[in-house]
Scaffold this active site. Structure first.
Site, PDB file in Angstrom:
ATOM      1  N   THR B  28       0.856  -1.199   0.000  1.00 49.29           N
ATOM      2  CA  THR B  28       0.000   0.000   0.000  1.00 49.29           C
ATOM      3  C   THR B  28       0.883   1.238   0.000  1.00 49.29           C
ATOM      4  O   THR B  28       1.889   1.301   0.696  1.00 49.29           O
ATOM      5  CB  THR B  28      -1.009  -0.001   1.170  1.00 49.29           C
ATOM      6  N   CYS B  34      -3.271   8.058   7.632  1.00 45.76           N
ATOM      7  CA  CYS B  34      -3.934   6.753   7.616  1.00 45.76           C
ATOM      8  C   CYS B  34      -3.037   5.729   8.303  1.00 45.76           C
ATOM      9  O   CYS B  34      -1.865   5.995   8.559  1.00 45.76           O
ATOM     10  CB  CYS B  34      -4.170   6.283   6.181  1.00 45.76           C
ATOM     11  N   HIS B  51      -5.579  -0.746   4.835  1.00 47.51           N
ATOM     12  CA  HIS B  51      -5.183   0.675   4.803  1.00 47.51           C
ATOM     13  C   HIS B  51      -6.434   1.485   5.140  1.00 47.51           C
ATOM     14  O   HIS B  51      -7.255   1.752   4.287  1.00 47.51           O
ATOM     15  CB  HIS B  51      -4.674   1.014   3.400  1.00 47.51           C
TER      16      HIS B  51
END
Lengths: 288, 164
Positions: B28, B34, B51
């Site tokens: 990711t 995040c 994620h």
């Protein structure tokens, strides 16, 4: 360094100018008193634009149950914000889709970031505002706020190690490090690009001050408000990691702006979740 | 070099992937505030990567229904559930965490990273799950990778790449 400064100015001069239709539409869409007829008059003579407007309007993104064939209906349906997206998209999407290696942005990342900021800025507008900023103008400001990165990318790549070293050894904002190493920052250069494109000066000012809102010394309340909205939207989109490169989160958020715009955690989360879904649907349209 | 032969599965923001194929590499990009959460069971050979973007789905229950991976409170349990379905066992799961960076924001208006990390710790603590390793905070964007065959987690920043 001097040679590079000349390169930057040359790069801007070499940018294709915006088509007259685009410049005209931006000024029309920036004025809330513009009539649909005035907009139609400009679009209908541009065949490419007409096709795009109808295509986007009939795309899955809007989920219409019937096909729209009339330009008038499509323009009314899209509204100023979406129309601006189509108009600017024709000219800028290809440029924004390019990878920016110096900034560590893969293909599509700058488009994702810029479009997300444009969408977020629109969603951060106070719905009770008696003098709302025209949606088309705000959208354009959001979309173009980082356009300077396209111009500075090569110079940044050439000075990558020096930038990296300064990122580690200081705690300054990224745009200040760009100025120290390259002589210009992406926000300075963005302002120059917009002026080269003959876009309204207020849009160029938004580009220039989006990381340094307190440095704006002008008195125009509309510019001040546009800068506030783009500063908040950019901060949100950077936080979410949408199109974030080597500059990472190395930007200051000006909390006075949160106070005067009543920005809360709840609002941030709400707008963040909406922006992500919209950007993912838009990516699908443009990949169709 | 071995990663060249692996099939890469890209996990977008607000998404997840779970696999027991030893030929897979989950990755990711662009972790800002995040959080990237990897889980891996060495015995079952099952791994997953989530994620997520925000701490609480209560801000938008309708969106949460279709996008559970956007939120810590729905995405984390779902990641574990999917790994269990492939044969993972909670007692063996190794958890690693990256992300939760933050803008230079003294008043913490944009403290999404901090709130995301707190939500994660609460959920894992309630479920008696320990975080093995984490790389969180700071002002940098991160890329996170998980090799299913070895459980190796790699973090990449602008300055380079290292194993977590």
């Amino acid at each position: 360094m001097k040679a590079e400064l000349i390169d930057v100015v040359d790069n801007i001069q070499n940018l294709r100018v915006l088509p007259a239709t685009t410049v005209r539409l931006i000024s029309l869409l920036s004025d809330p008193s513009t009539s649909i007829d005035e907009i139609l008059k400009v679009i209908q003579y541009d065949q490419n634009l007409t096709i795009q407007v109808l295509k986007i309007c009939n795309s899955a993104y809007f989920g219409l149950t019937r096909k729209i064939n009339s330009l008038r209906e499509a323009v009314i349906y899209l509204g100023a914000k979406n129309l601006m997206n189509v108009v600017m998209g024709l000219h800028c999407n290809a440029m924004l889709q390019q990878p920016q290696k110096g900034y560590g942005l893969l293909p599509g990342m700058l488009w994702r970031h810029s479009t997300a900021v444009a969408i977020a800025a629109d969603k951060l507008v106070d719905k009770n505002d008696k003098n709302p900023t025209p949606a088309g103008l705000l959208f354009t400001a959001g979309l173009l706020h980082d356009i300077g990165k396209v111009i500075l990318d090569q110079a940044l790549a050439n000075n990558y190690l020096e930038i990296l070293e300064k990122l580690e050894s200081t705690s300054k904002q990224f745009n200040e490090l760009e100025r120290e190493v390259l002589g210009y920052s992406h926000d300075d250069v963005g302002e120059m690009v917009l002026l080269h494109w003959q876009l309204p000066e207020m849009l160029a000012s938004v580009c220039r001050y989006h990381h340094d809102p307190d440095k704006y010394e002008g008195q125009d309340p509309q510019v001040r408000h546009l800068v506030d909205l783009v500063h908040m939207a950019d901060s949100l989109v950077i936080s979410l990691g949408l199109g974030v490169g080597i500059d990472g989160l190395r930007y200051e958020f000006n909390s006075a702006i949160a106070e005067r715009n009543k920005l809360t955690h709840e609002k941030i989360d709400q707008v963040g979740s909406e922006v992500l879904l919209e950007i993912k649907s838009l990516e699908q349209i443009y990949q169709e | 070099m071995e990663t060249l032969a692996l099939k890469t599965i890209v996990v977008d923001i607000a998404d997840m992937a779970v696999s027991k194929d030893p030929g897979n590499l989950l990755i990711t990009y662009s972790l800002g505030s995040c959080i990237g959460l990897t889980i891996w069971d060495p015995v079952a050979g099952v791994g997953g990567l989530l994620h997520y973007m925000l701490p609480e789905s209560t801000i938008s229950p309708d969106k949460a229904q279709h996008n559970p991976c956007m939120f810590a409170d729905l995405g984390i349990p779902l990641l574990f559930k999917k790994a269990y379905m492939l044969g993972a066992d909670k007692k063996r799961i190794v958890v690693k965490v990256a992300g939760a960076a933050q803008l230079m924001d003294a008043k913490g208006i944009f403290n999404i990273g901090k709130r995301n990390h707190l939500a994660l710790r609460k959920i894992l603590w309630r479920n008696n799950v320990i975080i093995e390793k984490e790389d969180i905070g700071g002002f940098e964007g991160r890329t996170m990778k998980l090799e299913i065959s070895t459980g190796k987690v790699t973090i990449k920043t602008k300055a380079g790449e290292y194993e977590l």
